[in-house]
Design a protein around this motif. Structure first.
Motif, PDB file in Angstrom:
ATOM      1  N   GLY A   1       0.702  -1.251  -0.027  1.00 40.12           N
ATOM      2  CA  GLY A   1       0.022   0.157   0.026  1.00 40.12           C
ATOM      3  C   GLY A   1       0.782   1.310   0.102  1.00 40.12           C
ATOM      4  O   GLY A   1       0.516   2.143  -0.685  1.00 40.12           O
ATOM      5  N   LEU A   2       1.966   1.326   0.987  1.00 41.38           N
ATOM      6  CA  LEU A   2       2.860   2.569   0.841  1.00 41.38           C
ATOM      7  C   LEU A   2       3.634   2.776  -0.706  1.00 41.38           C
ATOM      8  O   LEU A   2       3.722   3.895  -1.021  1.00 41.38           O
ATOM      9  CB  LEU A   2       4.028   2.285   1.775  1.00 41.38           C
ATOM     10  CG  LEU A   2       4.910   3.248   1.724  1.00 41.38           C
ATOM     11  CD1 LEU A   2       4.469   4.636   2.194  1.00 41.38           C
ATOM     12  CD2 LEU A   2       6.125   2.820   2.695  1.00 41.38           C
ATOM     13  N   ILE A   3       4.036   1.575  -1.257  1.00 42.99           N
ATOM     14  CA  ILE A   3       4.647   1.730  -2.495  1.00 42.99           C
ATOM     15  C   ILE A   3       3.455   2.209  -3.480  1.00 42.99           C
ATOM     16  O   ILE A   3       3.944   3.155  -4.451  1.00 42.99           O
ATOM     17  CB  ILE A   3       5.008   0.659  -3.161  1.00 42.99           C
ATOM     18  CG1 ILE A   3       6.225   0.169  -1.955  1.00 42.99           C
ATOM     19  CG2 ILE A   3       5.537   0.474  -4.461  1.00 42.99           C
ATOM     20  CD1 ILE A   3       6.666  -1.477  -2.477  1.00 42.99           C
ATOM     21  N   LEU A   4       2.431   1.959  -3.532  1.00 44.94           N
ATOM     22  CA  LEU A   4       1.253   2.281  -4.617  1.00 44.94           C
ATOM     23  C   LEU A   4       0.949   3.980  -4.136  1.00 44.94           C
ATOM     24  O   LEU A   4       0.918   4.629  -5.207  1.00 44.94           O
ATOM     25  CB  LEU A   4       0.198   1.355  -4.484  1.00 44.94           C
ATOM     26  CG  LEU A   4       0.039  -0.214  -4.939  1.00 44.94           C
ATOM     27  CD1 LEU A   4      -1.258  -0.802  -4.694  1.00 44.94           C
ATOM     28  CD2 LEU A   4       0.476  -0.191  -6.446  1.00 44.94           C
ATOM     29  N   LEU A   5       0.937   4.184  -3.100  1.00 45.34           N
ATOM     30  CA  LEU A   5       0.567   5.468  -2.728  1.00 45.34           C
ATOM     31  C   LEU A   5       1.428   6.392  -3.067  1.00 45.34           C
ATOM     32  O   LEU A   5       1.342   7.759  -3.575  1.00 45.34           O
ATOM     33  CB  LEU A   5       0.088   5.561  -1.233  1.00 45.34           C
ATOM     34  CG  LEU A   5      -1.214   4.896  -0.728  1.00 45.34           C
ATOM     35  CD1 LEU A   5      -1.230   5.011   1.014  1.00 45.34           C
ATOM     36  CD2 LEU A   5      -2.439   5.517  -1.385  1.00 45.34           C
ATOM     37  N   ILE A   6       2.729   6.085  -2.687  1.00 38.76           N
ATOM     38  CA  ILE A   6       3.984   6.964  -3.218  1.00 38.76           C
ATOM     39  C   ILE A   6       3.652   6.958  -4.747  1.00 38.76           C
ATOM     40  O   ILE A   6       4.137   8.125  -5.215  1.00 38.76           O
ATOM     41  CB  ILE A   6       5.365   6.408  -2.667  1.00 38.76           C
ATOM     42  CG1 ILE A   6       5.131   6.596  -1.176  1.00 38.76           C
ATOM     43  CG2 ILE A   6       6.341   7.173  -3.013  1.00 38.76           C
ATOM     44  CD1 ILE A   6       5.195   7.741  -0.582  1.00 38.76           C
ATOM     45  N   ALA A   7       3.746   5.993  -5.393  1.00 36.23           N
ATOM     46  CA  ALA A   7       3.910   5.971  -6.867  1.00 36.23           C
ATOM     47  C   ALA A   7       2.706   6.881  -7.371  1.00 36.23           C
ATOM     48  O   ALA A   7       2.982   7.607  -8.600  1.00 36.23           O
ATOM     49  CB  ALA A   7       3.550   4.443  -7.367  1.00 36.23           C
TER      50      ALA A   7
ATOM     51  N   ALA B   1      -3.793   4.913  -6.555  1.00 40.87           N
ATOM     52  CA  ALA B   1      -3.988   5.515  -5.147  1.00 40.87           C
ATOM     53  C   ALA B   1      -5.121   4.623  -4.627  1.00 40.87           C
ATOM     54  O   ALA B   1      -4.785   4.176  -3.375  1.00 40.87           O
ATOM     55  CB  ALA B   1      -4.418   6.861  -5.169  1.00 40.87           C
ATOM     56  N   SER B   2      -6.202   4.429  -5.133  1.00 42.85           N
ATOM     57  CA  SER B   2      -7.230   3.473  -4.639  1.00 42.85           C
ATOM     58  C   SER B   2      -6.824   2.327  -4.080  1.00 42.85           C
ATOM     59  O   SER B   2      -7.336   1.709  -3.131  1.00 42.85           O
ATOM     60  CB  SER B   2      -8.347   3.396  -5.659  1.00 42.85           C
ATOM     61  OG  SER B   2      -8.878   4.636  -5.884  1.00 42.85           O
ATOM     62  N   ALA B   3      -5.905   1.287  -5.064  1.00 41.49           N
ATOM     63  CA  ALA B   3      -5.491   0.245  -4.747  1.00 41.49           C
ATOM     64  C   ALA B   3      -4.490   0.106  -3.570  1.00 41.49           C
ATOM     65  O   ALA B   3      -4.368  -0.769  -2.609  1.00 41.49           O
ATOM     66  CB  ALA B   3      -4.605  -0.383  -5.845  1.00 41.49           C
TER      67      ALA B   3
ATOM     68  N   VAL C   1       3.961  10.649  -7.630  1.00 48.77           N
ATOM     69  CA  VAL C   1       5.127  10.870  -8.261  1.00 48.77           C
ATOM     70  C   VAL C   1       4.755  12.003  -9.433  1.00 48.77           C
ATOM     71  O   VAL C   1       5.463  12.995  -9.696  1.00 48.77           O
ATOM     72  CB  VAL C   1       5.906   9.433  -8.903  1.00 48.77           C
ATOM     73  CG1 VAL C   1       6.888   9.867  -9.839  1.00 48.77           C
ATOM     74  CG2 VAL C   1       6.450   8.844  -7.555  1.00 48.77           C
ATOM     75  N   PRO C   2       3.757  11.658 -10.229  1.00 49.73           N
ATOM     76  CA  PRO C   2       3.360  12.413 -11.339  1.00 49.73           C
ATOM     77  C   PRO C   2       3.240  14.154 -10.796  1.00 49.73           C
ATOM     78  O   PRO C   2       3.499  14.819 -11.569  1.00 49.73           O
ATOM     79  CB  PRO C   2       2.073  11.896 -11.912  1.00 49.73           C
ATOM     80  CG  PRO C   2       2.127  10.456 -11.565  1.00 49.73           C
ATOM     81  CD  PRO C   2       2.857  10.438 -10.239  1.00 49.73           C
ATOM     82  N   PHE C   3       2.703  13.961  -9.567  1.00 47.41           N
ATOM     83  CA  PHE C   3       2.278  15.365  -9.222  1.00 47.41           C
ATOM     84  C   PHE C   3       3.498  16.237  -8.420  1.00 47.41           C
ATOM     85  O   PHE C   3       3.879  17.544  -8.536  1.00 47.41           O
ATOM     86  CB  PHE C   3       1.069  15.328  -8.098  1.00 47.41           C
ATOM     87  CG  PHE C   3       0.074  14.923  -8.797  1.00 47.41           C
ATOM     88  CD1 PHE C   3      -0.840  15.554  -9.379  1.00 47.41           C
ATOM     89  CD2 PHE C   3      -0.490  13.555  -8.531  1.00 47.41           C
ATOM     90  CE1 PHE C   3      -2.164  15.213 -10.072  1.00 47.41           C
ATOM     91  CE2 PHE C   3      -1.696  13.134  -9.024  1.00 47.41           C
ATOM     92  CZ  PHE C   3      -2.619  14.093  -9.478  1.00 47.41           C
ATOM     93  N   LEU C   4       4.453  15.345  -7.958  1.00 50.41           N
ATOM     94  CA  LEU C   4       5.833  15.755  -7.500  1.00 50.41           C
ATOM     95  C   LEU C   4       6.498  16.517  -8.673  1.00 50.41           C
ATOM     96  O   LEU C   4       7.038  17.546  -8.745  1.00 50.41           O
ATOM     97  CB  LEU C   4       6.682  14.817  -6.834  1.00 50.41           C
ATOM     98  CG  LEU C   4       6.151  14.333  -5.556  1.00 50.41           C
ATOM     99  CD1 LEU C   4       6.876  13.135  -5.042  1.00 50.41           C
ATOM    100  CD2 LEU C   4       5.996  15.413  -4.704  1.00 50.41           C
ATOM    101  N   VAL C   5       6.483  15.714  -9.888  1.00 44.79           N
ATOM    102  CA  VAL C   5       7.303  16.208 -11.072  1.00 44.79           C
ATOM    103  C   VAL C   5       6.639  17.388 -11.384  1.00 44.79           C
ATOM    104  O   VAL C   5       7.173  18.123 -12.014  1.00 44.79           O
ATOM    105  CB  VAL C   5       7.430  15.037 -12.128  1.00 44.79           C
ATOM    106  CG1 VAL C   5       8.087  15.577 -13.245  1.00 44.79           C
ATOM    107  CG2 VAL C   5       8.147  13.789 -11.461  1.00 44.79           C
ATOM    108  N   MET C   6       5.246  17.324 -11.690  1.00 40.89           N
ATOM    109  CA  MET C   6       4.517  18.311 -12.174  1.00 40.89           C
ATOM    110  C   MET C   6       4.768  19.769 -11.394  1.00 40.89           C
ATOM    111  O   MET C   6       4.973  20.664 -12.066  1.00 40.89           O
ATOM    112  CB  MET C   6       3.102  17.930 -12.467  1.00 40.89           C
ATOM    113  CG  MET C   6       2.224  19.150 -12.992  1.00 40.89           C
ATOM    114  SD  MET C   6       0.419  18.677 -12.876  1.00 40.89           S
ATOM    115  CE  MET C   6       0.530  16.992 -13.623  1.00 40.89           C
ATOM    116  N   GLY C   7       4.623  19.611 -10.140  1.00 39.41           N
ATOM    117  CA  GLY C   7       4.774  20.678  -9.077  1.00 39.41           C
ATOM    118  C   GLY C   7       6.154  21.447  -9.434  1.00 39.41           C
ATOM    119  O   GLY C   7       6.217  22.581  -9.432  1.00 39.41           O
ATOM    120  N   ILE C   8       7.180  20.485  -9.351  1.00 34.21           N
ATOM    121  CA  ILE C   8       8.650  21.088  -9.441  1.00 34.21           C
ATOM    122  C   ILE C   8       8.813  21.607 -10.783  1.00 34.21           C
ATOM    123  O   ILE C   8       9.443  22.603 -10.816  1.00 34.21           O
ATOM    124  CB  ILE C   8       9.633  19.807  -9.105  1.00 34.21           C
ATOM    125  CG1 ILE C   8       9.520  19.305  -7.655  1.00 34.21           C
ATOM    126  CG2 ILE C   8      10.670  20.449  -9.575  1.00 34.21           C
ATOM    127  CD1 ILE C   8      10.433  18.183  -7.594  1.00 34.21           C
TER     128      ILE C   8
END
Length: 234
Positions: free
Chosen positions: A88-94, A206-208, A97-104
């Motif tokens: 669950g942690l790996i899926l939530l962090i994954a 995220a739901s998974a 990632v797109p929003f982290l890249v988009m924000g930076i």
């Protein structure tokens, strides 16, 4: 006249079945005269029952939920973190990632004519909208950077809550589940026309992750941590 201690005057000695008894009953006394009795011999004391290592005589064995009959296992029956929590942690962090890249990327973005031409938006409509709103090119750049900062902060908060939930905090787990629903539906609505596959993929991942945190092994692990915290001395 008192009762004589001479076994010859008390009749023949009483014999009992030797050996330990079964169950919770005390051990039968053994024959005090295995070699026979002669006059003048003092009565031999009956052997005493040795204490049971598993408990006192007359006490029934106790049941423990971790190992069945017998004493509880050492370590308090601590439940190990199941792999579903890590998944669950790996899926939530994954999902962040797109929003982290988009924000930076957006925080260091500079809006100019070349960027507007590459966006695919008709330039005359964009210029007309900016003129009506009274926004200059520099102000538009600042607006994009602020939006990028918001995306970055939200992604970091979401990732931090996922890590705290991984460490065993049920409140963080509940917050992650709520945020997934609060941000997932608007994301699908906003990006349904432009990037539908991206929106569906992010929400599904995220739901998974939330489903993994609420799986049966994960629920048992969170419950065991709650019980352990309640039993811990203050």
């Amino acid at each position: 006249m008192g009762v004589s201690n001479d076994p010859g005057q008390q009749g023949p000695p009483q014999y009992y079945r030797p050996g330990p008894s079964s169950g919770a009953y005390p051990q039968y006394p053994q024959n005090p005269y295995p070699q026979g009795w002669t006059p003048g011999m003092q009565p031999a004391p009956y052997p005493q029952q040795a204490p049971d290592q598993a408990g006192q005589a007359g006490q029934a064995p106790q049941w423990n939920t971790a190992g069945g009959w017998g004493p509880a296992p050492s370590g308090g029956g601590k439940v190990v973190r199941p792999r579903q929590v890590l998944t669950g942690l790996i899926l939530l962090i994954a999902a962040t990632v797109p929003f982290l890249v988009m924000g930076i990327t957006t925080m260091f973005l500079t809006v100019d004519d070349a960027l507007l031409d590459e966006s695919g938006i008709p330039r005359d409509q964009l210029d007309q909208a900016m003129a009506q709103a009274g926004i200059t090119m520099d102000q538009l750049t600042q607006l994009f950077r602020v939006m990028g900062g918001i995306f970055l902060v939200l992604a970091l908060v979401y990732a931090a809550l996922a890590v705290v939930a991984f460490l065993g905090r049920p409140g963080a787990r509940l917050t992650v589940a709520i945020l997934t629903g609060v941000y997932g539906l608007p994301l699908l609505l906003i990006m349904a026309s432009s990037l539908p596959l991206f929106a569906v993929l992010v929400v599904a991942v995220a739901s998974a992750g939330v489903v993994m945190l609420y799986s049966r092994p994960a629920n048992e692990w969170y419950a065991s941590r709650k019980v352990g915290a309640a039993q811990r001395p203050a």
